[in-house]
Design a protein around this motif. Structure first.
Motif, PDB file in Angstrom:
ATOM      1  N   GLY A   1      53.770  13.107  44.873  1.00  0.00           N
ATOM      2  CA  GLY A   1      52.403  13.341  45.294  1.00  0.00           C
ATOM      3  C   GLY A   1      51.495  12.078  45.324  1.00  0.00           C
TER       4      GLY A   1
ATOM      5  N   LYS B   1      51.644  24.038  49.206  1.00  0.00           N
ATOM      6  CA  LYS B   1      50.386  22.856  49.487  1.00  0.00           C
ATOM      7  C   LYS B   1      51.173  21.542  50.244  1.00  0.00           C
ATOM      8  CE  LYS B   1      47.029  24.808  47.360  1.00  0.00           C
ATOM      9  NZ  LYS B   1      45.949  25.172  48.249  1.00  0.00           N
TER      10      LYS B   1
ATOM     11  N   GLU C   1      41.886  13.063  45.159  1.00  0.00           N
ATOM     12  CA  GLU C   1      42.363  13.921  46.201  1.00  0.00           C
ATOM     13  C   GLU C   1      43.824  13.822  46.387  1.00  0.00           C
ATOM     14  OE1 GLU C   1      39.929  13.796  50.285  1.00  0.00           O
ATOM     15  OE2 GLU C   1      41.596  12.245  50.180  1.00  0.00           O
TER      16      GLU C   1
ATOM     17  N   ASP D   1      46.972   3.890  46.175  1.00  0.00           N
ATOM     18  CA  ASP D   1      46.977   5.068  45.631  1.00  0.00           C
ATOM     19  C   ASP D   1      47.910   5.252  44.874  1.00  0.00           C
ATOM     20  OD1 ASP D   1      44.621   5.695  47.373  1.00  0.00           O
ATOM     21  OD2 ASP D   1      46.032   6.390  48.955  1.00  0.00           O
TER      22      ASP D   1
ATOM     23  N   SER E   1      47.660  14.528  48.119  1.00  0.00           N
ATOM     24  CA  SER E   1      48.529  15.235  49.095  1.00  0.00           C
ATOM     25  C   SER E   1      50.003  14.905  48.438  1.00  0.00           C
ATOM     26  CB  SER E   1      48.478  14.301  50.350  1.00  0.00           C
ATOM     27  OG  SER E   1      48.730  12.881  50.161  1.00  0.00           O
TER      28      SER E   1
ATOM     29  N   SER F   1      54.343  15.982  49.280  1.00  0.00           N
ATOM     30  CA  SER F   1      55.615  16.076  50.215  1.00  0.00           C
ATOM     31  C   SER F   1      56.935  16.179  49.156  1.00  0.00           C
ATOM     32  CB  SER F   1      55.951  14.928  51.157  1.00  0.00           C
ATOM     33  OG  SER F   1      56.060  13.873  50.239  1.00  0.00           O
TER      34      SER F   1
ATOM     35  N   GLY G   1      51.912  19.211  52.685  1.00  0.00           N
ATOM     36  CA  GLY G   1      51.208  18.580  54.045  1.00  0.00           C
ATOM     37  C   GLY G   1      49.807  18.785  54.016  1.00  0.00           C
ATOM     38  N   GLN G   2      49.090  19.386  52.779  1.00  0.00           N
ATOM     39  CA  GLN G   2      47.718  19.598  52.898  1.00  0.00           C
ATOM     40  C   GLN G   2      47.155  18.657  51.656  1.00  0.00           C
ATOM     41  OE1 GLN G   2      46.859  23.694  51.660  1.00  0.00           O
ATOM     42  NE2 GLN G   2      48.406  24.603  52.952  1.00  0.00           N
ATOM     43  N   ILE G   3      45.799  18.793  52.002  1.00  0.00           N
ATOM     44  CA  ILE G   3      45.125  17.695  50.899  1.00  0.00           C
ATOM     45  C   ILE G   3      44.325  18.571  50.396  1.00  0.00           C
ATOM     46  CG2 ILE G   3      43.308  15.987  50.645  1.00  0.00           C
ATOM     47  CD1 ILE G   3      44.109  14.924  53.629  1.00  0.00           C
ATOM     48  N   THR G   4      44.371  18.182  48.889  1.00  0.00           N
ATOM     49  CA  THR G   4      43.626  19.233  47.939  1.00  0.00           C
ATOM     50  C   THR G   4      42.691  18.300  46.851  1.00  0.00           C
ATOM     51  OG1 THR G   4      45.312  20.685  47.717  1.00  0.00           O
ATOM     52  CG2 THR G   4      44.111  20.962  46.139  1.00  0.00           C
ATOM     53  N   GLU G   5      41.611  18.711  46.621  1.00  0.00           N
ATOM     54  CA  GLU G   5      40.853  18.030  45.718  1.00  0.00           C
ATOM     55  C   GLU G   5      40.895  18.756  44.144  1.00  0.00           C
ATOM     56  OE1 GLU G   5      36.761  17.513  46.453  1.00  0.00           O
ATOM     57  OE2 GLU G   5      36.941  16.489  48.529  1.00  0.00           O
TER      58      GLU G   5
END
Length: 649
Positions: A129, A93, A113, A31, A115, A117, A95-99
């Motif tokens: 990211g 955001k 996608e 990734d 994520s 920190s 800790g979240q997963i965003t498309e």
């Protein structure tokens, strides 16, 4: 001190190792890992990011993160969030997963996608990211959605099992066709649900082929639904094999072909009937040719032998045969007309009060003549009428009743060589209806039980071969049945092959208020007709000669008009005409128009229409044109004289 220095060195080495480990992880990650500074500029860019986005690190590091997002985010809330990445959006955001959409160096837009920190170093805030290209996954998801939609909406039954034959999936059509809900099927083996009348050996062979990775071609068989209904199925089965060549599932497809098979059966039946119809047509044409040519042979052959030198005895004998052959031809034509008119619905039932015994006596006289023609005078022909019913009169169509009786009796005479033929009628009650039940019993050859329904079909005979002993076109019984139905009755036969036959038919017992008995004898034969003159309107010479001879025989005066125009002129210019015999089909002016014009000037002058058409509606047309009565060709002398005496007072 030395110990302290050693610990410091150990920690430095540990940090170096940790940094190398992190660098290795970042470098080898599949990734994209991108570190962003607080102002949104890119701090680090790994090899996966280079592969995914197309930018080399020296092209993108220190550039804005907005470079990898499409312009559609500009002036939107997303754009504002990205510009304020550190302060607002990214922190929310973490800790979240965003498309979201991203853009490659070549301008290609794709889905990622992400994520994120956050971390700090030397009092500086950073966001790292991780971006994953999910384009292929989305395409796969879309394909799966389409596949799921197709499976849910298809008219085919689709199901899957594991390698042990245990259901793992069924589509809605499975429930609709077999009646089982998913919770009643999933986890059970197929033989418990898809119950087939197939034997165990066939099923084991079927399963063995699947385990050998063979496709089961589409084939037809029967299955049993949840409610016990048996349905016809067309189905196929295929093993699903993974990359290692191992079977992981089996896919089955079924479709209900019960209705299709019914349609095919109907088509096969229709084809068989069509072929049978073709055979019947050929047989009928051959029979028709024979039936027409046989009497014509006698008529043409014998008439050609008659000249001035022919002895009178021979002329009389030839005339008898010619007349019999002519009547036979007329019967054929009338049978064909009856069948045609009945099937087209163009036949009229005219009910009048008639005496039943009188009708049967007239039929008996005709059958005695027929018996003589067939040289079967040795047969007993017995008319049986109960004493209590001899004077019974009913309302019915006497002409059609006679035709029914004649057809049935001719049939009995044809197939009886020895013994007797008994016929007559009785009265009996059926529910609330009173019926007249007629019977015709013979000691003839009988009818096989397989042919007892067939004989009532048009152009059908129990023996349809060219070498059959008994002649006929096979329309007599069919005509009789259709006429009986028209009169409101029914017909049936009781017979044993070789032991004679008994035909029965019924018609309703109906009566009018006033009883009028049928009298078949000619009346008024003694009327004074010598001073009367009849105008014969006829273009056909042979027809004219016949009528002329009948009138001369009875000493009745006559004149001739060859067409309707001449007839109109003669009637308008002469007052000596007492009756007009008007042919319908003529040149110059037909009989309908001529009758109209004559009646417009001489409304009381009686006109009798004569026609060879004899079809439904022809009589009505003649009466509407002004004619007073109607007679069909070939004209019977007695019938013609009855009409003449009726109008010549």
């Amino acid at each position: 001190m030395e110990q302290l220095l050693a610990e410091v060195e150990f920690l430095k080495e540990k940090v170096v190792k940790s940094e190398r480990l992190n660098e290795s992880i970042v470098k080898t990650a599949v990734d994209a890992i991108i570190t962003i500074e607080e102002d949104g500029s890119i701090r680090s860019w790994n090899e996966a990011a280079q592969r995914i986005f197309g930018y080399h690190s020296n092209e993108i590091v220190n550039k804005s993160i907005l470079q990898i997002f499409p312009n559609k985010y500009i002036n939107t809330k997303v754009e504002i969030d990205i510009k304020r990445l550190v302060k607002i959006w990214l922190r929310n955001k973490i800790g979240q997963i965003t498309e979201l959409s991203a853009i490659r160096k070549d301008g290609t837009e794709f889905l990622v996608e992400m994520s994120a920190s956050s971390w700090e170093s030397n009092n500086q805030f950073f966001i790292t990211g991780i971006f994953r290209d999910i384009t292929e996954r989305k395409q796969t998801d879309f394909s799966l959605q389409k596949l799921s939609h197709a499976l849910n909406t298809t008219k085919e039954v689709v199901f899957m099992t594991d390698t042990d034959g245990v259901f793992t999936y069924i589509n809605p059509q499975f429930t609709k066709m077999y009646g089982y809900e998913p919770h009643e099927v999933i986890g059970l083996k197929t033989p418990r649900i898809i119950k087939s009348p197939k034997n165990k050996r066939d099923f084991n062979l079927f399963w063995k082929k699947l385990l050998n990775k063979e496709n089961i071609a589409s084939s037809q068989y029967t299955n049993i639904k949840k409610d016990g209904t048996i349905i016809n199925i067309e189905g196929s089965a295929d093993p699903i094999i993974n990359e290692e060549g191992e079977i992981i599932w089996f896919l089955g497809v079924h479709r209900d072909i019960t209705e299709r098979l019914k349609v095919l059966d109907h088509l096969k039946e229709a084809l068989a009937k069509s072929k049978e119809s073709d055979c019947l047509k050929s047989e009928f044409l051959a029979t028709m040719s024979h039936e027409l040519r046989t009497p014509l042979n006698s008529i043409i052959g014998l008439s050609s032998l008659i000249d001035e030198s022919t002895p009178k005895e021979d002329v009389l004998e030839f005339n008898k045969i010619i007349n019999s052959s002519g009547e036979h031809l007329l019967d054929i034509v009338e049978d064909l007309f009856d069948i045609s008119l009945i099937e087209s619905g163009q036949i009229e039932v005219v009910k009048r009060q008639v005496n039943l015994q009188s009708v049967l006596l007239e039929v008996d006289r005709l059958m005695k003549t027929e018996q003589d023609k067939l040289d079967k005078n040795h047969l007993e022909l017995n008319l049986i009428v109960p004493k209590e019913y001899k004077n019974i009169s009913i309302s019915t169509d006497a002409i059609k009743l006679k035709r029914i009786l004649k057809n049935l009796l001719k049939n009995a005479l044809k197939f009886t060589e020895e013994g007797y033929i008994n016929y007559g009628y009785n009265i009996y009650q059926v529910d609330d209806k009173t019926m007249v039940k007629f019977f015709i019993e013979d000691t003839g050859i009988g009818i096989h039980k397989d042919h007892q329904e067939l004989i009532f079909e048009v152009f059908r005979q129990a023996d349809g071969s060219f070498g059959r002993k008994h002649e006929g076109m096979g329309v007599g019984l069919s005509t009789a049945k259709k006429l009986i139905i028209l009169l409101g009755g029914s017909i049936w036969v009781e017979s044993l092959e070789g032991n004679g036959s008994s035909f029965f038919f019924t018609i309703p017992f109906e009566q009018e208020n006033s009883l009028i008995e049928l009298n078949s004898k000619l009346e008024n034969d003694n009327k004074n007709t010598q001073l009367k003159t009849i105008l014969i309107v006829e273009d056909d010479d042979s027809s004219y000669e016949f009528i002329k001879s009948v009138l001369e025989l009875k000493n009745i005066n006559y004149k001739r008009a060859e067409n309707g125009k001449i007839a109109v002129e003669y009637c308008n210019n002469n007052s000596d005409i007492d009756l007009v015999l008007m042919d319908i089909n003529m040149p110059v002016m037909n009989g309908y128009e001529a009758s109209k014009q004559i009646k417009s000037v001489n409304p009381k002058l009686p006109i009798i229409a004569q026609s060879a058409y004899a079809i439904f509606g022809d009589k009505e047309k003649a009466l509407q044109a002004g004619c007073d009565d109607y007679i069909t060709k070939p004209i019977v002398m007695e019938d013609l004289l009855t009409l003449i005496y009726k109008f010549l007072d």
